[in-house]
Design an enzyme around this catalytic site. Structure first.
Site, PDB file in Angstrom:
ATOM      1  CE1 TYR A 168     -33.599   1.734  66.594  1.00 15.57           C
ATOM      2  CE2 TYR A 168     -32.814   1.189  68.817  1.00 15.57           C
ATOM      3  CZ  TYR A 168     -32.395   1.586  67.373  1.00 15.57           C
ATOM      4  OH  TYR A 168     -31.297   2.017  67.321  1.00 15.57           O
ATOM      5  CG  HIS A 254     -31.469   6.297  69.379  1.00 15.93           C
ATOM      6  ND1 HIS A 254     -30.110   6.173  70.073  1.00 15.93           N
ATOM      7  CD2 HIS A 254     -31.677   4.722  68.758  1.00 15.93           C
ATOM      8  CE1 HIS A 254     -29.809   4.543  70.319  1.00 15.93           C
ATOM      9  NE2 HIS A 254     -30.880   4.060  69.390  1.00 15.93           N
ATOM     10  CD  GLN A 341     -11.972   9.874  67.788  1.00 13.03           C
ATOM     11  OE1 GLN A 341     -11.557  10.529  68.945  1.00 13.03           O
ATOM     12  NE2 GLN A 341     -10.758   9.673  66.863  1.00 13.03           N
TER      13      GLN A 341
END
Length: 673
Positions: A168, A254, A341
């Site tokens: 970030y 990420h 999930q």
């Protein structure tokens, strides 16, 4: 003596004394974005506070509009926005907890066209190109962080955490990968450190010394051009000097192409990166990533590698994780299976999180399962995920449950998944179910294939959760000895040869390829780091080293009928990990395949008009499933003894097997019975 003496010892951090070392680490739930009504978010964190967590860190809240994760993302920039946050802090404090708010400026990771960063370098995972921030804009962002912290204090939070990790904005300034500036806010490390330090100093001045201040620092970037150990430790010491009370640690950006939290990552894989920061500073340090059990957390603390441990998904799976561990009931903790999930996959799809193993996650504001007004006798047929969920919730409500299972073990498809490398945590879920069955007094009948006569009398309700059976191939040679249905392979009843064709490239086909590629044992931490090219001590920039793939045990072909990209079955945040593993293992992926037959020479296929023979020893079939519905009466009729028959899980819907759906269906049905 307590089973986990380090985990449950108090610790003073800044102005607070925490009752234990368990931190709920920040995770974006999607509920932060419902800023007009934080009642669901308040109930979510209240449940974790009641569960005994020492400190809660919220999901990221932006300090200004450009820093939002998405156009309507959570933001705290005015006094009007304080009111919803007070719902959260009051709920947590009433439950005896402590909570800090994470201030997160997304930088170039924002999903909107107004993103900004140190330099105009677009993130590989974003469609939006950032605007390079001017010196005036940088100064405004510093003021915005300070204002956000003041408002957080006004809202009743016990502190704030400044997000400087995972790629970030503050990470982008700290790292030469993105920060290509040559002014006072870039260049060498001192220039790149200027914004994080200015932000900390401004926040500290805004909130005073009696307000907890954490900084989340990336201690292992795992990207090209990332920081090395010297830069990381220099940053840690400078942040301590600037007024940070606690250093939280982050692993990987990420956009990194190295897994950090999926089940394939060894437990406590990155503790070495945390430990070297712990040795470099005097303030407390929080360890994070793949610390799923009290035993693992205790060992990390006992070794001195960290002062606190942060759990995010494990507390999504079981909000009472800390309380159960403190009471010596660790076997009763609902385990996180690291599947992503219903949590991270939903986050990246812009949806509120849930949890595969905990249907109540994110639904804490709605009434749960109430005790049954009158106990009933319930037969549940099938001990797969749907049947197990039904049985547990029904028994928890006070019903008398008998669970029939045709095989010798619990789990159904979960038991098969537990044998796939990287999915061993599924075995922990089955262990939990076994524990709860005994605690709740459920009558378990293994090796018992229930028939209609068994269900004709003595029951008030019958639930059919008989799951699925693999679809058979319909082509010449489908009964050849080379052919192995995937359950036979995963269960260990059949073994594949050195050259294998896998028919079907959905989620099960991908899992089977990973199973075939693996050796007889799970890789050690050193082997895993070598395979993925990770140096957890960050001696090199980003902690990256050349990868050393493990030995190949088989030659594998993965086939699908449809043309185009293969392997779409696995989830958004886990599928890419499996794809990389398959490519490293040399799996040959063939799409647009027509299957012609199987004989002693192998598998005959046609592709792009050309017929060829794959000279394989084995053909593993993953070509879909069909529901097992022997006990389901025809539409419009009743079941054995005139009872209504309830159908859940794969017995009701075989396409696209979904354990989360099955567990949720079972729990919801049991809540109505």
């Amino acid at each position: 003596m307590h089973a986990y003496p380090h985990l449950f010892s108090p610790l003073t951090v800044g102005p607070l004394t925490l009752p234990n070392r368990v931190v709920m680490g920040s995770m974006h739930t999607g509920l932060e974005d419902h800023f007009w009504d934080y009642s669901r978010l308040a109930a979510f964190y209240e449940a974790r506070a009641r569960g005994g967590v020492g400190l809660i860190i919220t999901g990221g809240i932006a300090p200004n509009r450009r820093g939002q994760l998405q156009p309507l993302g959570g933001r705290l920039a005015s006094r009007l926005a304080v009111l919803p946050h007070r719902l959260v802090t009051r709920a947590v404090h009433a439950a005896g907890g402590r909570i800090v708010m994470q201030i997160l400026h997304a930088g170039r990771y924002g999903y909107h066209p107004f993103v900004e960063s140190a330099s105009a370098v677009q993130a590989p995972i974003s469609r939006f190109s950032p605007r390079a921030m001017s010196a005036r804009r940088i100064a405004q962002v510093v003021r915005d962080h300070a204002r956000c912290a003041r408002l957080a204090r006004l809202a009743g939070y016990d502190g704030v955490e400044i997000m400087g990790s995972e790629g970030y904005l503050l990470s982008q300034f700290l790292c030469a990968r993105v920060n290509q500036r040559q002014d006072a806010w870039g260049g060498d490390l001192q220039g790149r450190l200027r914004l994080p330090l200015a932000t900390v100093e401004a926040v500290r001045q805004a909130v005073g010394r009696d307000f907890l201040l954490l900084f989340r620092l990336s201690v292992l970037d795992l990207v090209e051009g990332g920081n090395d150990r010297e830069a990381i430790l220099t940053a840690a010491r400078a942040l301590e000097q600037a007024g940070v009370d606690v250093l939280d640690t982050g692993i990987g950006w990420h956009e990194a192409r190295i897994p950090t939290i999926v089940g394939a990552v060894p437990r406590a894989a990155f503790r070495a990166a945390v430990a070297q920061v712990k040795r470099a500073v005097r303030i407390p340090v929080i360890a994070t990533n793949r610390l799923p059990t009290p035993e693992v957390a205790e060992e990390v603390l006992a070794s001195g590698d960290a002062d606190l441990v942060a759990l995010a998904r494990p507390l999504l799976a079981d909000p009472d994780w800390a309380r159960k561990a403190a009471q010596g009931r660790a076997t009763g903790i609902i385990p996180c299976i690291a599947c992503n999930q219903a949590c991270l996959d939903r986050t990246f799809a812009g949806q509120p999180v849930g949890c595969l193993v905990n249907p109540r996650a994110g639904q804490e504001a709605t009434p749960g399962w109430s005790p049954a007004s009158a106990p009933r006798r319930i037969a549940v047929v099938g001990a797969g995920p749907a049947g197990l969920s039904t049985a547990l919730v029904a028994a928890e409500r006070g019903h008398h449950v008998t669970l029939f299972e045709a095989t010798a073990e619990l789990g159904g498809q979960l038991a098969l998944a537990a044998r796939v490398p990287g999915k061993e945590e599924y075995g922990e879920l089955i262990r939990y179910y076994r524990t709860r069955i005994a605690e709740l007094g459920i009558t378990l009948r293994l090796n018992t294939r229930a028939v209609a006569e068994d269900l004709r009398q003595g029951w008030d309700a019958v639930v059919v959760a008989t799951g699925v059976t693999p679809r058979r191939l319909q082509l010449p040679g489908s009964d050849h000895p080379k052919v192995i249905p995937y359950p036979e392979l995963l269960a260990g009843r059949r073994h594949a040869g050195a050259r294998v064709a896998v028919i079907g490239a959905g989620g099960i086909g991908i899992d089977v390829c990973e199973f075939l590629l693996a050796g007889s044992t799970r890789p050690t931490l050193d082997e895993w780091c070598a395979e993925w090219g990770v140096d957890p001590t960050s001696a090199t920039p980003g902690g990256l080293v050349p990868s050393v793939p493990g030995p190949r045990h088989r030659e594998i072909w993965l086939l699908q009928r449809k043309p185009g990209r293969m392997g779409r079955g696995p989830g958004l945040t886990t599928g890419w990990v499996q794809q990389i593993a398959l490519r490293r293992g040399g799996v040959q992926m063939l799409a647009g395949v027509q299957y012609l037959g199987i004989d002693d020479t192998g598998l005959r296929i046609q592709r792009a008009g050309q017929v060829e023979v794959l000279a394989v020893d084995s053909v593993v079939v993953c070509a879909g499933q069909e529901s097992v519905r022997d006990l389901v009466p025809p539409a419009g009729s009743t079941g054995p003894g005139g009872l209504a028959v309830h159908v859940v899980g794969g017995a009701g819907q075989a396409a696209e097997l979904d354990a989360e759906r099955a567990i949720r269906q079972g729990a919801e049905l049991a809540g109505r019975l």
